[in-house]
Write a protein that holds these residues in place. Structure first.
Motif, PDB file in Angstrom:
ATOM      1  N   ILE A  19       0.489  -1.102  -0.150  1.00 54.52           N
ATOM      2  CA  ILE A  19       0.118  -0.316  -0.247  1.00 54.52           C
ATOM      3  C   ILE A  19       0.692   1.560   0.450  1.00 54.52           C
ATOM      4  O   ILE A  19       0.309   1.660  -0.383  1.00 54.52           O
ATOM      5  N   LEU A  20       1.592   1.073   1.356  1.00 47.63           N
ATOM      6  CA  LEU A  20       3.022   1.953   0.896  1.00 47.63           C
ATOM      7  C   LEU A  20       3.072   3.014  -0.573  1.00 47.63           C
ATOM      8  O   LEU A  20       4.002   3.849  -0.563  1.00 47.63           O
ATOM      9  N   VAL A  21       3.559   1.598  -1.170  1.00 48.79           N
ATOM     10  CA  VAL A  21       4.162   1.842  -2.051  1.00 48.79           C
ATOM     11  C   VAL A  21       3.217   2.061  -3.696  1.00 48.79           C
ATOM     12  O   VAL A  21       4.042   2.208  -4.792  1.00 48.79           O
ATOM     13  N   ALA A  22       2.366   1.864  -3.303  1.00 51.84           N
ATOM     14  CA  ALA A  22       1.484   1.706  -4.476  1.00 51.84           C
ATOM     15  C   ALA A  22       1.367   3.156  -4.952  1.00 51.84           C
ATOM     16  O   ALA A  22       1.365   4.181  -5.239  1.00 51.84           O
ATOM     17  N   PRO A  23       1.860   3.175  -7.096  1.00 50.33           N
ATOM     18  CA  PRO A  23       2.597   4.610  -7.487  1.00 50.33           C
ATOM     19  C   PRO A  23       0.203   4.554  -8.382  1.00 50.33           C
ATOM     20  O   PRO A  23       0.819   5.077  -9.226  1.00 50.33           O
ATOM     21  N   VAL A  24      -0.551   4.515  -6.768  1.00 48.93           N
ATOM     22  CA  VAL A  24      -1.491   5.263  -8.161  1.00 48.93           C
ATOM     23  C   VAL A  24      -1.603   6.302  -7.975  1.00 48.93           C
ATOM     24  O   VAL A  24      -2.497   6.422  -8.605  1.00 48.93           O
ATOM     25  N   TYR A  25      -0.592   7.187  -6.839  1.00 45.66           N
ATOM     26  CA  TYR A  25      -1.280   8.589  -7.979  1.00 45.66           C
ATOM     27  C   TYR A  25      -0.997   9.260  -8.660  1.00 45.66           C
ATOM     28  O   TYR A  25      -0.400  10.217  -9.598  1.00 45.66           O
ATOM     29  N   ASP A  26       0.033   8.287  -9.709  1.00 47.41           N
ATOM     30  CA  ASP A  26       0.036   9.121 -10.730  1.00 47.41           C
ATOM     31  C   ASP A  26      -1.066   9.059 -11.572  1.00 47.41           C
ATOM     32  O   ASP A  26      -1.337  10.037 -12.460  1.00 47.41           O
ATOM     33  N   VAL A  27      -2.126   9.106 -11.126  1.00 50.95           N
ATOM     34  CA  VAL A  27      -3.422   9.015 -12.173  1.00 50.95           C
ATOM     35  C   VAL A  27      -4.629   8.913 -10.848  1.00 50.95           C
ATOM     36  O   VAL A  27      -5.783  10.371 -11.316  1.00 50.95           O
ATOM     37  N   ALA A  28      -4.542   8.712  -9.674  1.00 43.28           N
ATOM     38  CA  ALA A  28      -5.292   9.236  -8.877  1.00 43.28           C
ATOM     39  C   ALA A  28      -5.465   9.835  -8.376  1.00 43.28           C
ATOM     40  O   ALA A  28      -3.960  10.273  -8.045  1.00 43.28           O
ATOM     41  N   LYS A  29      -5.983  10.978  -7.114  1.00 45.08           N
ATOM     42  CA  LYS A  29      -5.969  12.246  -6.471  1.00 45.08           C
ATOM     43  C   LYS A  29      -6.177  11.869  -4.734  1.00 45.08           C
ATOM     44  O   LYS A  29      -6.848  10.821  -4.415  1.00 45.08           O
ATOM     45  N   ASN A  30      -5.486  11.975  -4.204  1.00 43.78           N
ATOM     46  CA  ASN A  30      -5.544  12.529  -2.228  1.00 43.78           C
ATOM     47  C   ASN A  30      -7.275  13.151  -1.591  1.00 43.78           C
ATOM     48  O   ASN A  30      -7.311  14.418  -2.357  1.00 43.78           O
ATOM     49  N   THR A  31      -7.997  12.102  -2.144  1.00 42.74           N
ATOM     50  CA  THR A  31      -9.539  12.954  -1.947  1.00 42.74           C
ATOM     51  C   THR A  31      -9.497  13.721  -0.914  1.00 42.74           C
ATOM     52  O   THR A  31      -9.266  12.963   0.274  1.00 42.74           O
ATOM     53  N   ASP A  32     -10.516  13.800  -1.189  1.00 46.06           N
ATOM     54  CA  ASP A  32     -11.406  15.287   0.378  1.00 46.06           C
ATOM     55  C   ASP A  32     -11.704  14.659   1.320  1.00 46.06           C
ATOM     56  O   ASP A  32     -12.102  12.957   1.013  1.00 46.06           O
ATOM     57  N   LEU A  33     -12.375  14.636   2.784  1.00 47.95           N
ATOM     58  CA  LEU A  33     -12.284  13.922   3.716  1.00 47.95           C
ATOM     59  C   LEU A  33     -13.255  15.388   4.374  1.00 47.95           C
ATOM     60  O   LEU A  33     -13.039  16.313   4.842  1.00 47.95           O
ATOM     61  N   ASN A  34     -14.425  15.326   4.609  1.00 48.73           N
ATOM     62  CA  ASN A  34     -15.735  16.362   4.649  1.00 48.73           C
ATOM     63  C   ASN A  34     -16.347  16.088   5.826  1.00 48.73           C
ATOM     64  O   ASN A  34     -16.213  15.130   6.176  1.00 48.73           O
ATOM     65  N   TYR A  35     -15.922  16.897   6.516  1.00 51.57           N
ATOM     66  CA  TYR A  35     -17.047  16.863   7.431  1.00 51.57           C
ATOM     67  C   TYR A  35     -18.424  17.084   7.268  1.00 51.57           C
ATOM     68  O   TYR A  35     -19.073  17.624   6.849  1.00 51.57           O
ATOM     69  N   MET A  36     -19.930  16.125   7.887  1.00 51.18           N
ATOM     70  CA  MET A  36     -20.874  16.281   7.077  1.00 51.18           C
ATOM     71  C   MET A  36     -21.587  16.395   8.647  1.00 51.18           C
ATOM     72  O   MET A  36     -22.331  16.430   9.484  1.00 51.18           O
ATOM     73  N   PRO A  56     -10.865  10.926 -10.686  1.00 54.44           N
ATOM     74  CA  PRO A  56     -11.465  11.039 -12.546  1.00 54.44           C
ATOM     75  C   PRO A  56     -12.486  10.192 -12.946  1.00 54.44           C
ATOM     76  O   PRO A  56     -13.392  10.389 -14.008  1.00 54.44           O
ATOM     77  N   VAL A  57     -12.529   8.899 -12.603  1.00 55.92           N
ATOM     78  CA  VAL A  57     -13.631   7.982 -13.248  1.00 55.92           C
ATOM     79  C   VAL A  57     -14.999   7.980 -12.219  1.00 55.92           C
ATOM     80  O   VAL A  57     -15.778   6.958 -11.913  1.00 55.92           O
ATOM     81  N   LYS A  58     -14.313   8.826 -10.812  1.00 56.23           N
ATOM     82  CA  LYS A  58     -15.562   9.246  -9.912  1.00 56.23           C
ATOM     83  C   LYS A  58     -16.209   7.395  -9.390  1.00 56.23           C
ATOM     84  O   LYS A  58     -17.135   7.713  -8.977  1.00 56.23           O
ATOM     85  N   SER A  59     -15.173   7.033  -8.824  1.00 51.50           N
ATOM     86  CA  SER A  59     -14.948   5.710  -7.971  1.00 51.50           C
ATOM     87  C   SER A  59     -14.065   5.279  -7.818  1.00 51.50           C
ATOM     88  O   SER A  59     -12.896   6.148  -8.315  1.00 51.50           O
ATOM     89  N   PHE A  60     -13.449   5.167  -6.574  1.00 58.66           N
ATOM     90  CA  PHE A  60     -12.240   4.412  -5.476  1.00 58.66           C
ATOM     91  C   PHE A  60     -11.803   3.145  -6.737  1.00 58.66           C
ATOM     92  O   PHE A  60     -10.641   3.161  -7.129  1.00 58.66           O
ATOM     93  N   LYS A  61     -12.698   2.272  -7.854  1.00 57.68           N
ATOM     94  CA  LYS A  61     -11.824   1.415  -8.454  1.00 57.68           C
ATOM     95  C   LYS A  61     -11.035   1.684  -9.578  1.00 57.68           C
ATOM     96  O   LYS A  61     -10.335   1.227  -9.537  1.00 57.68           O
ATOM     97  N   LEU A  62     -10.265   2.958  -9.360  1.00 58.80           N
ATOM     98  CA  LEU A  62      -9.543   3.673 -10.636  1.00 58.80           C
ATOM     99  C   LEU A  62      -8.001   2.912  -9.780  1.00 58.80           C
ATOM    100  O   LEU A  62      -7.196   2.705 -10.344  1.00 58.80           O
ATOM    101  N   ARG A  63      -8.537   2.904  -8.406  1.00 59.32           N
ATOM    102  CA  ARG A  63      -6.495   2.643  -7.990  1.00 59.32           C
ATOM    103  C   ARG A  63      -6.562   1.407  -7.642  1.00 59.32           C
ATOM    104  O   ARG A  63      -5.561   1.566  -8.013  1.00 59.32           O
ATOM    105  N   GLY A  64      -7.450   0.540  -7.228  1.00 55.52           N
ATOM    106  CA  GLY A  64      -6.914  -1.005  -7.425  1.00 55.52           C
ATOM    107  C   GLY A  64      -6.632  -1.293  -9.147  1.00 55.52           C
ATOM    108  O   GLY A  64      -5.259  -2.302  -9.525  1.00 55.52           O
ATOM    109  N   ALA A  65      -7.455  -0.870 -10.450  1.00 50.97           N
ATOM    110  CA  ALA A  65      -7.028  -1.209 -11.581  1.00 50.97           C
ATOM    111  C   ALA A  65      -5.924  -0.381 -11.637  1.00 50.97           C
ATOM    112  O   ALA A  65      -4.747  -1.526 -12.246  1.00 50.97           O
ATOM    113  N   TYR A  66      -4.980   0.569 -11.004  1.00 50.73           N
ATOM    114  CA  TYR A  66      -4.255   1.506 -12.047  1.00 50.73           C
ATOM    115  C   TYR A  66      -2.997   0.278 -11.190  1.00 50.73           C
ATOM    116  O   TYR A  66      -1.247   0.214 -11.603  1.00 50.73           O
ATOM    117  N   ASN A  67      -2.326  -0.087  -9.913  1.00 51.40           N
ATOM    118  CA  ASN A  67      -1.748  -0.271  -9.253  1.00 51.40           C
ATOM    119  C   ASN A  67      -1.427  -1.913 -10.095  1.00 51.40           C
ATOM    120  O   ASN A  67      -0.283  -2.455  -9.987  1.00 51.40           O
TER     121      ASN A  67
END
Length: 518
Positions: A19-36, A56-67
């Motif tokens: 997880i620490l070395v996963a290169p997902v940020y080549d394409v994914a973003k560190n998304t916001d943590l919003n207070y509700m 970019p694809v409106k879901s978390f699935k990008l992270r796993g697919a890219y990795n």
């Protein structure tokens, strides 16, 4: 454990490294943590939402697919990748392949809505080939596996893969970095990749954090596996929360969830709709049904457990690829999910002033829906929606008042057939139809699907009632009556089993008895 088994099942420390070395940020973003804020005030606990709809694809699935694709050898990348998906995973693979310039084949059922096919095509560009085959995911998946074996493509699984799990686990890294005092994290579960990745990471760094898996009660494959101690396929899955409509939990994801997930809770479609509304009210984001599972789970868990200490809680808004027309259904059902509306069937005298008297009994409460049609009998059956200010306690008061006035009633608030079909059909009662049998059906939606459904049913038994509803682009919902004599029942059931559609006998449903039955 053998060396082969160790390779198949990495240790928690190895997952942490992945997880620490996963290169997902080549394409994914560190998304916001919003207070509700609004939801937190209502629940009296601090609720935070991790916004994976911002990818970019409106879901978390990008992270796993890219990795997964990034960790392939140069030779495997040269041969290309393949997957079968009609949803968020397909878009994640498409964008990942485009970014890394790896040829990808994505197999989708012919029933996939054009909007999803176009999205995959747009994300993948020249690097993606789309194959549309079959009318079910199983057919598409089988074809993808066949092509992978024939052409040497690497199959990119949607969840049951260690690199995919590690990619999804990068969400946990961001959560921990952003807010280290979390007491609980609620995570949606379909195949389990998201929950497994988040749980295995957080439990290494903060063992006392509670990880709660949330499933739709129509596709609770993790709960079934945990209850029995082994992976078992569900007999059927619901299609409203299609992003988590998985028949059997993954093997590796189940191993990790069994070890690191603290509890699992299931929620209804109405509770999911209410959670979509809560999410919109606080963030103005429109979650897809699977994306709102964590919020629905937070609300339900707190209501069931009522912890005294104020908790810091996070949920994952894991996707926002919702079909616009589904919002009509969500809006219809949100207040039912919040326990702010009740549906009642009641019997009143068929006479002038009876409805006015009924409203007086309700004591000025707001009526949200009223369905009635004249019948030449002494009694009238009415379908009533009622707005509640004080949730279920107020409903019990209403029912007690109806009892005091000798009004027969039946609570239909949790009756799916009543809410989906019968509310639109009140007044359809007929006489002299003693052999009518009522069934609900679900079938994949595509151009011409309704005609295909009718052709498949055949003409051996007369159709006596029919209501069709398509509340999402992926499925059609039918309530149908048939004139079936008692001596033909066995043949009829055999026919239904052979045609292959998901169905349920609704003949004993009280909504049918109140409003439609002969």
């Amino acid at each position: 454990m053998s060396e082969d088994k160790t390779a198949q099942h990495p240790s928690a420390q190895e997952y942490l490294r992945k997880i620490l070395v996963a290169p997902v940020y080549d394409v994914a973003k560190n998304t916001d943590l919003n207070y509700m804020g609004s939801l937190s005030d209502r629940l009296q606990h601090d609720v935070w939402l991790k916004r994976e709809d911002q990818q970019p694809v409106k879901s978390f699935k990008l992270r796993g697919a890219y990795n997964k694709i990034a960790n392939l050898s140069a030779d495997a990348k040269q041969r290309g990748v393949i997957t079968a998906s009609a949803g968020n995973h397909a878009q994640g693979v498409a964008l990942s392949a485009n970014k890394m310039q790896v040829k990808a084949t994505i197999v989708m059922p012919e029933t996939t809505p054009d909007i999803k096919v176009d999205a995959v095509r747009n994300f993948g560009g020249e690097w993606v080939d789309i194959i549309l085959i079959g009318r079910s995911f199983d057919v598409a998946s089988g074809h993808a596996q066949k092509l992978a074996a024939e052409n040497g493509y690497t199959y990119v699984p949607p969840f049951d893969d260690q690199d995919v799990i590690a990619g999804q686990g990068t969400i946990a890294k961001e959560l921990f970095d952003a807010k280290r005092d979390l007491d609980m994290v609620f995570v949606a579960v379909g195949g389990g990749g998201l929950a497994a990745g988040i749980a295995v990471y957080l439990k290494q760094l903060k063992p006392n954090v509670k990880i709660i898996a949330v499933e739709s009660d129509e596709s609770a494959c993790l709960k079934k596996a945990l209850d029995s101690g082994q992976r078992e396929p569900l007999d059927k899955v619901g299609i409203f929360a299609d992003g988590v409509a998985v028949r059997i939990i993954g093997e590796e994801t189940f191993r990790l969830c069994q070890q690191y997930v603290d509890d699992v809770i299931t929620v209804s479609s109405d509770e999911i709709c209410a959670a979509i509304k809560d999410t919109f009210d606080d963030t103005r984001a429109i979650a897809e049904p699977a994306g709102a599972l964590s919020v629905a789970g937070i609300k339900k868990w707190l209501n069931l457990n009522k912890p005294e200490k104020k908790l810091q809680i996070a949920g994952i808004l894991c996707g926002a690829n919702i079909n616009f027309h589904t919002l009509r259904y969500v809006s219809e059902r949100a207040e039912l999910g919040e326990k702010k509306e009740a549906i009642i069937a009641a019997t009143i005298p068929e006479e002038k002033g009876a409805f006015r008297n009924f409203c007086e009994i309700l004591g000025g409460r707001t009526i949200t829906e009223f369905n009635y049609r004249y019948a030449p009998t002494e009694s009238a059956h009415i379908y009533v929606g009622l707005k509640l200010r004080r949730s279920e306690a107020e409903l019990q008061e209403v029912l007690a008042e109806l009892n005091q006035h000798n009004i027969d009633w039946f609570d239909l608030t949790d009756n799916e057939v009543a809410k989906l079909h019968v509310r639109h059909m009140v007044g359809g009662r007929v006489q002299n139809l003693a052999n009518e049998r009522l069934f609900s059906f679900v079938f994949p939606e595509y151009p011409g699907a309704l005609m295909s459904f009718l052709n498949t049913l055949g003409m051996q038994w007369n159709i006596t009632l029919f209501h069709y509803r398509n509340h999402s682009a992926a499925s059609g919902m039918v309530l149908a009556g048939f004139d079936v004599p008692e001596n033909e029942l066995d043949d009829f059931y055999q026919h239904l089993d052979q045609i292959g559609y998901q169905y349920k006998d609704e003949t004993s449903n009280p909504a049918y008895s109140f409003f439609l039955k002969s």
